[in-house]
Design a protein around this motif. Structure first.
Motif, PDB file in Angstrom:
ATOM      1  N   CYS A 181       0.835  -1.202   0.000  1.00 14.64           N
ATOM      2  CA  CYS A 181       0.000   0.000   0.000  1.00 14.64           C
ATOM      3  C   CYS A 181       0.873   1.258   0.000  1.00 14.64           C
ATOM      4  O   CYS A 181       1.664   1.459   0.929  1.00 14.64           O
ATOM      5  CB  CYS A 181      -0.917   0.000   1.218  1.00 14.64           C
TER       6      CYS A 181
ATOM      7  N   LYS B 197      -4.005  -9.658   4.452  1.00 13.10           N
ATOM      8  CA  LYS B 197      -3.350  -8.387   4.764  1.00 13.10           C
ATOM      9  C   LYS B 197      -2.193  -8.701   5.695  1.00 13.10           C
ATOM     10  O   LYS B 197      -2.373  -9.366   6.714  1.00 13.10           O
ATOM     11  CB  LYS B 197      -4.329  -7.424   5.432  1.00 13.10           C
ATOM     12  N   ASN B 198      -1.002  -8.254   5.325  1.00 11.70           N
ATOM     13  CA  ASN B 198       0.204  -8.505   6.124  1.00 11.70           C
ATOM     14  C   ASN B 198       0.351  -9.986   6.468  1.00 11.70           C
ATOM     15  O   ASN B 198       0.631 -10.352   7.602  1.00 11.70           O
ATOM     16  CB  ASN B 198       0.226  -7.636   7.382  1.00 11.70           C
TER      17      ASN B 198
ATOM     18  N   CYS C 283      -5.759   0.135   5.530  1.00  7.79           N
ATOM     19  CA  CYS C 283      -4.328  -0.185   5.536  1.00  7.79           C
ATOM     20  C   CYS C 283      -3.503   1.065   5.826  1.00  7.79           C
ATOM     21  O   CYS C 283      -3.879   2.179   5.441  1.00  7.79           O
ATOM     22  CB  CYS C 283      -3.900  -0.733   4.184  1.00  7.79           C
TER      23      CYS C 283
ATOM     24  N   ASP D  43       1.646  -1.452   4.446  1.00 12.80           N
ATOM     25  CA  ASP D  43       0.975  -2.742   4.645  1.00 12.80           C
ATOM     26  C   ASP D  43       0.948  -3.482   3.316  1.00 12.80           C
ATOM     27  O   ASP D  43       1.014  -2.874   2.245  1.00 12.80           O
ATOM     28  CB  ASP D  43      -0.466  -2.543   5.130  1.00 12.80           C
TER      29      ASP D  43
END
Length: 125
Positions: free
Chosen positions: A58, A89-90, A118, A122
């Motif tokens: 991001c 995510k992550n 985010c 991220d």
């Protein structure tokens, strides 16, 4: 004294847009977890996707809408089995979408869409 400025507040709108595809296809066996590589970049406004890590980084803090789709071709997902499409995510699964097998769904697709908040840096993918 203090000077007050009046007038419209403007902010540059710079949307982040990207689309990636897997044109080669990916095969997997029952009970196997597989990351689907997106080796084809159609567009990436901020050069935020890495084909070597299969991750989108991001570029700034904000909300990101992610959509992914898989298509079963030439294979039937049998009753009692399912295909699960996760959005990450992550490196943590945050959203999972299930296509349950019914013994008659060759040529069936599963689509996942989610919105994530985010921070800059991220990763999604």
């Amino acid at each position: 004294g203090a000077r007050i400025m009046r007038g419209p507040v403007t902010r540059r709108f710079d949307p982040i847009r990207a689309r990636y595809r897997n044109t080669a296809g990916t095969s997997w066996s029952a009970n196997e977890t597989k990351t689907i590589p997106f080796a084809t970049i159609d567009y990436d406004s901020h050069s935020a996707f890495s084909t070597s890590t299969n991750r989108f980084t991001c570029p700034r803090t904000g909300y990101y809408r992610v959509t992914s789709q898989i298509f079963h071709s030439g294979q039937t997902v049998v009753t009692g089995q399912s295909t699960v499409l996760y959005l990450r995510k992550n490196s943590t699964d945050l959203a999972g979408f299930v296509m349950a097998g019914n013994g008659n769904n060759a040529g069936y697709s599963c689509t996942a869409t989610a919105t994530f908040f985010c921070l800059a840096g991220d990763t999604l993918g």
